[in-house]
Design a protein around this motif. Sequence first.
Motif: not given
Lengths: 425, 273, 322
Positions: C237-249
């Motif tokens: 899931l790593a890329p999805v986690v990255t996208v989610n974190i950046v998006l939330s931030l």
Amino acid sequence: MSRSVSRRLVAVATAVGLVALSACGSGFEDSSDSGSAQADGQTGEVRVLVNVTTNLTKEFWREVVKPFEDAHPGVTVKIEPGTPSVKEALPRLLAAGDAPDVVETLNADKTLAPQMLDLSDQPWVKDTPLVDEAEVDGKTYSVGVGVQAQNLVFYNKDAFAKAGISKAPTTLDEFEAALGKVKDAGYLPLRTAGGGWATGTQFAELADATVFSRNPDWYADVLAKKTTPGQSYLPILERYKSWIDKGYLDKNALGLDEKTAPAHFFQGKSAMYVMGSWFVATADAGKPSFPVGVFAAPPATGDSASAPMGVSVAMPYMVTKNTGKKELAVELVKYLTTDKAAIQKQLRQDGNFRKGVADGLSPLGAEVQALLEAAPKQVPHPEGLGSVRLPAGFNTELNKQVQSLYTGKSPADVAAGIDSWTASH
Amino acid sequence: MKALKLGFMGVVAVLMLVPMYLLVVNAFKAQQDILTNPFSLSPDLLTTEYLVMALSNPDFDIVKGYAVTILFVVLVNALSILLACPVSYVISRRARRPYRLLLLLFVAGTFIPSQVLLIPVVYTLKFLGLMNSIPGFVLFETALTLPFSVFLYSGYISTIPRSLDEAATIDGAGVHRTFWSVIFPLMRPVVATMVILNTFSVWNDFANPQILLGPSSGLYTITTGIYAAVGQYSTDYTVVFPTLLLAAAPPLIAFVLLQRYIIGGLSTGAVKG
Amino acid sequence: MTRNLLSVRTGPAAGAGPVRRPGRTFPSRRGIATRARLATASMVLPALALFVVMIVIPVGLSVYLSLTDWDGYSADPGFVGLGNYFRLFRVSEVLTAAVTTLIIAGAGTVLLNALGLGFAMLVHRKSRLNSTFRAVLFYPHVLSALVVGFLWSALLGTTGVVNTFVTEAGGEVLPFLSDPTWARTTLIGVIVWFGFGVNLVLYIAGLQTVPQDLVEAAQIDGASRWQTFRHLTLPSLAPVVTVNIVLSLVTLLKTYDIVVSLTGGGPAGSTQTAAYLILSDSFGNSALGFGSAQSVVLMVVTGLLALTVSRLRAGADEAVAK
């Protein structure tokens, strides 16, 4: 997706684009049209930016300008409420090139004056209230309808009777004793609220009795850096903090809206409400279940009879400098500030006063007028007025600083905070 | 285990839905009843009086608010597709440095909070004579959609085999035709995702219309209309609840009807990192 | 990740190529090159022009204005150099807003992602019940943040629905919006209630790409649920986690609407965010220069944080790509 679908999609998108373009054309014409100055200025629309409150509804404003519209065929007056407030909306509208023709509520200061029309040469402005005090660099930019008395404490007469208080307090010590007595009688002694202005305004209305008694030229001295507002307020801040600790003020007051707080008072839950004279209209309309009395905010030294009364201009109007409707806008302001019926309507709606226009006052209003006339001196408040004026935003900052007494700051820190803000603005 | 999971989901669902329940039932009650019996559904408390009042509020014509907001949603989406798709195509098909820089430029835009732009944009639009106008607002909103659109589209297009373009070119199609008739139809999932995202952001936008569409424009969206209608009466719940319900109901109904497509559409294009 | 999906879809379209036009005369080589260049330009320039006019120029304007003491409408801005930037550190309001914004962004990002991923694990399998549940978790996002803020303030205010209920039942008023710590917590809570549905949807989409046969194989081999999640699901899931974190931030760093309608920045300014202060300072206090300095700092901080997260996550992302 088949090609025909995609082609249709493109066609739709193009059509929408064309609509956008045509909208573009018309929108552009509209804006250039309203921006162009009309030389005669005798017909068309005048935009007035007004303060809308519980007392001053949009319907009220429409009623006030109605006779003017009737007397000037072809003229419409567009009432625009300042969202969220005139103070916040005006700079934005000026910046956006969308300024109204007339602005209600604000007094000109050094920042606003260059954007406003100089009304000094209009003969009628001389007879309007506080017009000399409101001058900026010797020129008149804002013209008011009446005077608001600021340093007032409204109280529940039943609560005072129940607490065994027979005479309204005239010194701060008596006031503090009264707070204790009404608390013992089961009332919340002082109602205040959170939000953008009420906490600070109520504090200043109480504190200024003391501050002005000690020094009627306080504003001038602050500007000359002979004294600082935080240090002047410190003794009252300390008392105020002790009132929170003793439960004389609701420790959760900040969650209450300034519009709901009066209702609490009218329901008989709290004994006193500090507010300016416009509260007369609120109280008359709020139909409290008890008789309401009023006394002047008492000072710490001397007594109420010797304390200057803080006053402000009721409904000041300005005309913007770049208005395309100069004559019409000036005519409207003249009507609003000199037409007797218009003045009365406005004063009554907001519980304010003007010399020579006394009819239509409620009993409570008459009491407030007596207090205003009994005061040995009137000091423009809060923030000052005209050229003797604290930096813009002082009230907002004071409001936040006083609120932070509720959230755990010490009076000394609050005083220091007020002073550091003042020094950096 | 299964029962535990179901129970947990039930509790969470209730927590999520309670505010909506309160919004709906209290839109039909008097102030005193809202405060003393917020949860009650008793028929003798309910009245449509306040909802009718909210509907006929002269200062906030909810139908007009909807019309304006929908117009903005449609214009921004259409313009965004028209502009972002072709540029993404070029970016993803050219390996040369200027195009890589172009992508970088657009992507950098995703990190700029829109409020930061809002104030200087007032002056840009004023200079262009587009302040307080529909085109000015739509152009700015469209510009705000470009960074993420280009990022998503160009990533997606690079997964479409180049042989398709080449076939089209050999057949004599120009770049425009190749793109719009061959590539664009294949981008449907990702365009759908972007349309959903942009629709949400335009629909819900508050700060931009509040500042860019001043009173002289005579325009308000659902959010700025609500702010004007509710902001001043924030504690008169007989104004607050009915007005909020009127604003919330249509998008909610649309969501319930289209939820499969909305959630599905969001996921399809979005996983494309 | 959608690559295999896509190639299936591209199949039929590839056959339906454009119609061949026989008898067409070919222009000269140079003509072709010029026309191609023009065509390319016509695809790039409109978007680029709009981007430059509406984003690049305003950013430049912001930087310029941050060096002035302009009030927003007077004739000429006075140049003050870096004065506004030095002032940022002296005005306590700005520092409080910075702290508030970082708390919201930090706590919010953690909560949005924890809840998003947690519920995604719970309901990612296809079933009627799950899809209804997803909709229930997602729906607040359909309402605008402004509506959500007003709604919760009516519910949680001192004289709001919940507190009246509590006090009628003999309880003490709960200071949801009147105590700074409570108010910040309430604000974060409402933001999470409003937004975690989006993260949920993204995580569910990501979970569809986790190879189910491997998961099953691992479970047959006796791996615990946690082990499967930790060593199989999460890494892929790593890329999805990255996208989610950046998006939330990025989203949380510009929190504005919900503050306007829920707390109005109070009590005592404790819930003013950077974006809130920028908009109120710039126009409300006629301090455009100072507001612009705050804007520039917010922009730089957002960019740096997003880049840092992407960098930190780069390793995890690459592991998946291999």
